[in-house]
Design a protein around this motif. Sequence first.
Motif, mmCIF file in Angstrom:
data_model
loop_
_atom_site.group_PDB
_atom_site.id
_atom_site.type_symbol
_atom_site.label_atom_id
_atom_site.label_comp_id
_atom_site.label_asym_id
_atom_site.label_seq_id
_atom_site.Cartn_x
_atom_site.Cartn_y
_atom_site.Cartn_z
ATOM 1 N N GLU A 27 0.849 -1.191 0.000
ATOM 2 C CA GLU A 27 0.000 0.000 0.000
ATOM 3 C C GLU A 27 0.881 1.236 0.000
ATOM 4 O OE1 GLU A 27 -4.052 0.500 2.415
ATOM 5 O OE2 GLU A 27 -2.305 0.596 3.725
ATOM 6 N N ILE A 28 0.437 2.267 -0.708
ATOM 7 C CA ILE A 28 1.112 3.561 -0.690
ATOM 8 C C ILE A 28 0.041 4.605 -0.390
ATOM 9 C CG2 ILE A 28 2.435 5.261 -1.997
ATOM 10 C CD1 ILE A 28 3.481 2.973 -3.748
ATOM 11 N N LEU A 29 0.181 5.245 0.760
ATOM 12 C CA LEU A 29 -0.789 6.258 1.178
ATOM 13 C C LEU A 29 -0.089 7.593 1.366
ATOM 14 C CD1 LEU A 29 -2.720 4.154 3.848
ATOM 15 C CD2 LEU A 29 -3.456 4.694 1.523
ATOM 16 N N ARG A 56 9.776 9.770 0.683
ATOM 17 C CA ARG A 56 9.467 10.745 -0.369
ATOM 18 C C ARG A 56 9.165 9.997 -1.655
ATOM 19 N NH1 ARG A 56 11.653 16.306 -0.365
ATOM 20 N NH2 ARG A 56 12.340 16.729 1.746
ATOM 21 N N ASP A 57 8.465 10.665 -2.560
ATOM 22 C CA ASP A 57 8.137 10.033 -3.839
ATOM 23 C C ASP A 57 9.388 9.633 -4.602
ATOM 24 O OD1 ASP A 57 8.843 12.663 -4.370
ATOM 25 O OD2 ASP A 57 7.101 13.089 -5.624
ATOM 26 N N ARG A 58 10.436 10.429 -4.528
ATOM 27 C CA ARG A 58 11.648 10.098 -5.292
ATOM 28 C C ARG A 58 12.371 8.882 -4.709
ATOM 29 N NH1 ARG A 58 14.400 15.371 -2.983
ATOM 30 N NH2 ARG A 58 15.899 14.416 -1.583
ATOM 31 N N TYR A 113 5.066 9.753 1.538
ATOM 32 C CA TYR A 113 4.079 8.681 1.518
ATOM 33 C C TYR A 113 4.373 7.642 2.593
ATOM 34 C CZ TYR A 113 2.920 10.667 -2.979
ATOM 35 O OH TYR A 113 2.547 11.541 -3.968
ATOM 36 N N HIS A 114 3.317 7.001 3.077
ATOM 37 C CA HIS A 114 3.439 5.846 3.959
ATOM 38 C C HIS A 114 3.450 4.625 3.039
ATOM 39 C CE1 HIS A 114 2.414 7.803 7.904
ATOM 40 N NE2 HIS A 114 2.153 8.759 7.010
ATOM 41 N N VAL A 115 4.563 3.918 3.006
ATOM 42 C CA VAL A 115 4.731 2.763 2.123
ATOM 43 C C VAL A 115 4.728 1.510 3.000
ATOM 44 C CG1 VAL A 115 6.186 1.666 0.395
ATOM 45 C CG2 VAL A 115 6.083 4.162 0.527
#
Length: 113
Positions: free
Chosen positions: A24-26, A53-55, A34-36
Amino acid sequence: MAAENDIVLIYFEDQPLSFARIEEILPDSKPDWYHVKLLMLQLPLQVVTWILRDRYIMGDEFTMNGKRMRLEKVVCPDALPEEADSDEDGVEPSSPPHDEKATVISLKDKRKR
């Protein structure tokens, strides 16, 4: 960028450490974070949630407790070229003999309901 249900290889200090599946990615309250949720594919199975982070999800290096970490999306390799099917002597590998009387047993049909 890795997405939900993708398999990633986790690198620790430039060494492969473990495989994980992104469950899950929230989004976090901070933009671009994001919470991965990761299912660590090792024994015993563990679920961890990292705030990234997204990167970092895209494969950029980051640190945890001062240690360098990186996620790399695992991509299924293409089939090997036909030349690679032969051994070094150029001899084609033999296929196992086929038994004309062999039957296939469906495990799906044997399953208890």
